[in-house]
Design a protein around this motif. Sequence first.
Motif, PDB file in Angstrom:
ATOM      1  N   CYS A  40     -19.045  15.170  -5.434  1.00 37.77           N
ATOM      2  CA  CYS A  40     -20.246  14.445  -4.992  1.00 37.77           C
ATOM      3  C   CYS A  40     -21.244  15.376  -4.322  1.00 37.77           C
ATOM      4  O   CYS A  40     -22.447  15.295  -4.582  1.00 37.77           O
ATOM      5  CB  CYS A  40     -19.871  13.321  -4.028  1.00 37.77           C
ATOM      6  N   MET A  41     -20.757  16.260  -3.476  1.00 37.33           N
ATOM      7  CA  MET A  41     -21.654  17.184  -2.765  1.00 37.33           C
ATOM      8  C   MET A  41     -22.348  18.136  -3.729  1.00 37.33           C
ATOM      9  O   MET A  41     -23.532  18.429  -3.565  1.00 37.33           O
ATOM     10  CB  MET A  41     -20.888  17.981  -1.704  1.00 37.33           C
ATOM     11  N   ARG A  42     -21.625  18.619  -4.725  1.00 37.74           N
ATOM     12  CA  ARG A  42     -22.240  19.539  -5.679  1.00 37.74           C
ATOM     13  C   ARG A  42     -23.358  18.858  -6.454  1.00 37.74           C
ATOM     14  O   ARG A  42     -24.344  19.484  -6.812  1.00 37.74           O
ATOM     15  CB  ARG A  42     -21.187  20.104  -6.640  1.00 37.74           C
ATOM     16  N   ILE A  43     -23.218  17.580  -6.687  1.00 41.93           N
ATOM     17  CA  ILE A  43     -24.239  16.857  -7.449  1.00 41.93           C
ATOM     18  C   ILE A  43     -25.352  16.350  -6.543  1.00 41.93           C
ATOM     19  O   ILE A  43     -26.529  16.496  -6.845  1.00 41.93           O
ATOM     20  CB  ILE A  43     -23.605  15.704  -8.253  1.00 41.93           C
ATOM     21  N   LEU A  44     -24.990  15.769  -5.402  1.00 40.75           N
ATOM     22  CA  LEU A  44     -25.973  15.089  -4.551  1.00 40.75           C
ATOM     23  C   LEU A  44     -26.567  15.969  -3.459  1.00 40.75           C
ATOM     24  O   LEU A  44     -27.688  15.716  -3.002  1.00 40.75           O
ATOM     25  CB  LEU A  44     -25.337  13.854  -3.916  1.00 40.75           C
ATOM     26  N   ASN A  45     -25.806  16.931  -2.962  1.00 41.30           N
ATOM     27  CA  ASN A  45     -26.288  17.841  -1.931  1.00 41.30           C
ATOM     28  C   ASN A  45     -26.712  17.119  -0.652  1.00 41.30           C
ATOM     29  O   ASN A  45     -27.648  17.536   0.024  1.00 41.30           O
ATOM     30  CB  ASN A  45     -27.443  18.706  -2.470  1.00 41.30           C
ATOM     31  N   HIS A  46     -26.022  16.041  -0.321  1.00 41.60           N
ATOM     32  CA  HIS A  46     -26.330  15.281   0.895  1.00 41.60           C
ATOM     33  C   HIS A  46     -25.032  14.621   1.368  1.00 41.60           C
ATOM     34  O   HIS A  46     -24.434  13.826   0.628  1.00 41.60           O
ATOM     35  CB  HIS A  46     -27.398  14.223   0.597  1.00 41.60           C
ATOM     36  N   VAL A  47     -24.617  14.949   2.583  1.00 44.08           N
ATOM     37  CA  VAL A  47     -23.322  14.497   3.084  1.00 44.08           C
ATOM     38  C   VAL A  47     -23.210  12.973   3.095  1.00 44.08           C
ATOM     39  O   VAL A  47     -22.239  12.404   2.593  1.00 44.08           O
ATOM     40  CB  VAL A  47     -23.042  15.066   4.495  1.00 44.08           C
ATOM     41  N   GLY A  48     -24.192  12.292   3.664  1.00 46.59           N
ATOM     42  CA  GLY A  48     -24.129  10.834   3.774  1.00 46.59           C
ATOM     43  C   GLY A  48     -24.076  10.158   2.415  1.00 46.59           C
ATOM     44  O   GLY A  48     -23.278   9.227   2.204  1.00 46.59           O
ATOM     45  N   GLU A  49     -24.911  10.620   1.498  1.00 50.80           N
ATOM     46  CA  GLU A  49     -24.913  10.034   0.153  1.00 50.80           C
ATOM     47  C   GLU A  49     -23.610  10.340  -0.574  1.00 50.80           C
ATOM     48  O   GLU A  49     -23.073   9.491  -1.286  1.00 50.80           O
ATOM     49  CB  GLU A  49     -26.105  10.546  -0.648  1.00 50.80           C
TER      50      GLU A  49
END
Length: 189
Positions: A40-49
């Motif tokens: 998720c982080m690699r794709i979204l680059n936002h911790v909360g999302e």
Amino acid sequence: MTNTVFINKHADLVEQCKRGESKAQYELYKHYSKAMFNVCMRILNHVGEAEDVLQDSFIDAFAKIGDFRQQATFGVWLKQIVVNKAINHLRSRKVELVNIDSFGGEEYDIADYAEDSYSEENTKLEVERLRRAMEQLPEGFRVVLSLYLFEGYDHEEIGNILGISETTSRTQYMRAKKRLLEIVNRQMF
């Protein structure tokens, strides 16, 4: 052509989940949550999302676990759910992935750059530096690079997932690698 059934080391937990046992769901969550969060982080680059998408992905996976037929491992099946959720979340952000075919530009060959060798001691520092550099990439570059390098999708699949051409995926990948190198080299000085 034979059907391949993958041996799933968590088959017992999956079967328990199919019976609605929450303890088994928690065990699967503990086992896969860190790796799926990283996706998720690699794709979204936002911790909360990334946290939100991770939770939604597990909720969907457990709700649809009856559909899991062990044609792949549970981890592969779950990762597909996570990647699809993350991409859909990107789309809900109204992120526009630009079709690079409509723009001119040079193709860059990453092989033209000299490869530095790193000692084992510096590996962790280099990984962290690359992670920070990835965060600085424009979203379209980061997503294509992540899907190709880390998630194992080919350019045709990436094109289908993102609604871009295979050529655009390849071009964004090459440009992302070039930009990543520029960022990393800039961090060195």
